[in-house]
Design an enzyme around this catalytic site. Structure first.
Site, short mmCIF file in Angstrom:
data_model
loop_
_atom_site.label_atom_id
_atom_site.label_comp_id
_atom_site.label_asym_id
_atom_site.label_seq_id
_atom_site.Cartn_x
_atom_site.Cartn_y
_atom_site.Cartn_z
N GLY A 14 33.91 53.57 64.69
CA GLY A 14 34.72 54.79 63.91
C GLY A 14 33.96 55.15 62.56
N CYS A 15 34.03 56.47 62.55
CA CYS A 15 34.24 56.89 60.53
C CYS A 15 34.24 56.46 59.62
CB CYS A 15 34.12 58.29 61.19
SG CYS A 15 36.46 58.88 60.94
N TYR A 16 35.35 55.56 59.29
CA TYR A 16 36.43 55.47 58.53
C TYR A 16 36.12 54.09 58.27
CZ TYR A 16 39.67 59.13 57.12
OH TYR A 16 40.43 60.30 56.88
N THR A 64 32.65 52.79 59.10
CA THR A 64 31.51 52.81 58.72
C THR A 64 31.68 53.08 57.20
OG1 THR A 64 30.49 53.78 60.66
CG2 THR A 64 29.39 54.31 58.82
#
Length: 337
Positions: A150-152, A154
């Site tokens: 997921g982006c967060y 990372t």
């Protein structure tokens, strides 16, 4: 070696970024794009950026039809929808990089708690390789299925994991305060991301309920060697793209700011996409790139880490291509630098 590649669910922002990267990848031929639409729209009608660049139509194909045209697929499907079809691609011998959350968690019960319902492929999720190369590279090269992070998670994981692993911070009491641009909510229209709603505004959302929290805790638990506890609060910022993550942790020793920074520099010295900085990272400096910029500070009785990524590239599609490169033995930076 040319790899025939397909994108499942090619209408969204992550698919757009994937296409931007893959059209310049020297070892890739894009051979399939899928959609649930029945009218076979041309890619340039969905993403005008590809007018006279890519001559393909989006097809409402099932796994068997896609498998006839591809060696590898990137899954940009919604959660649960992804896991319901990926087993068929794996059985057909294709490699898969899944950008949904379906295989990121390794505990089916945690998945059910946060996503609702039973997991469609519960046994496989327990053993799927997590695709954050800088910290979980082992196994990606040999994997048939990789769960893209997921982006967060990372930005938060890259900043905190080395400090946890080396005993510089405690695993409990971590606060992850994160801000994201509106593209993080996807391309499907939502009230909160309509221009009149989010412009000139700044708001928190998903407080205590955001589905990236268990993913963050799972990652940090691996590196801490003990259960990690995180309070994660995401915020919507009126910009197109980017994530800035400020994390607060309790120190576990008296290491100086210089020592903390040196640890991060040593950890990521040979990582092409992590830049440890002495100044403060900014989303503008990583926009459109696969970089994660990180720094660390000692402030009173806390250790602060600050990281910046482009949520659509390092937080999604760039990381997916990074994983793809590892899976096929290409240079990890191919088409990304």
């Amino acid at each position: 070696m040319t790899v025939r590649v397909g994108i499942l669910g090619a209408t969204g922002y992550t698919a757009l970024e994937l296409l931007k990267i893959l059209v310049r990848h020297p070892e890739v031929e894009i051979t399939a794009l899928t959609t649930r639409q029945e009218d076979r729209p041309h890619i340039s009608a969905i993403h005008p950026q590809f007018h006279k660049v890519l001559d393909l139509r989006l097809e409402n194909w099932g796994p068997q039809e896609v498998a006839q045209h591809c060696n590898c697929v990137f899954g940009c499907l919604p959660h649960a929808a992804s896991a319901s079809v990926i087993p068929e691609f794996l059985e057909a011998g294709l490699k898969v990089v899944d950008l949904s959350a379906d295989y990121r968690l390794n505990d089916p019960a945690v998945y059910t708690q946060w996503y609702g319902g039973d997991h469609p492929d519960a046994e496989r999720m327990k053993t799927t390789v997590y695709g954050l190369p800088e910290l979980f590279r082992k196994g990606i090269a040999e994997a048939q299925l990789v769960a893209n992070p997921g982006c967060y998670p990372t930005g938060v994981t890259l900043a905190l994991a080395p400090l946890l692993k080396n005993g510089f911070i405690r695993a409990d009491g971590i606060i992850a305060d994160c801000k994201s641009g509106a593209s993080g909510a996807g391309r499907t229209p939502k009230m909160a991301t309509l221009y009149p709603e989010c412009n000139e505004s700044f708001t928190a959302y998903g407080v205590g309920t955001h589905r990236h929290m268990p993913e963050i805790e799972q990652n940090l638990t691996v590196y801490a060697g003990k259960p990690a506890s995180v309070i994660f609060t995401p915020h919507l910022v009126p910009m197109d793209r980017g994530i800035l993550s400020t994390c607060y942790a309790l120190p576990d020793n008296d290491a100086s700011e210089k020592e903390l920074l040196s640890l991060l520099e040593e950890t990521y010295a040979n990582e092409p996409f992590v830049r440890v900085r002495s100044d403060l990272p900014a989303t503008k400096h990583v926009s459109g790139t696969n970089f994660c910029d990180i720094t660390v500070r000692r402030v009173k009785d806390r250790v602060l880490t600050i990281s910046a990524i482009d949520n659509l590239v390092k937080g999604a599609s760039g990381a997916a291509v990074q994983n793809f490169n590892l899976m096929y033995g290409f240079a990890e930076t191919t088409a990304l630098l």
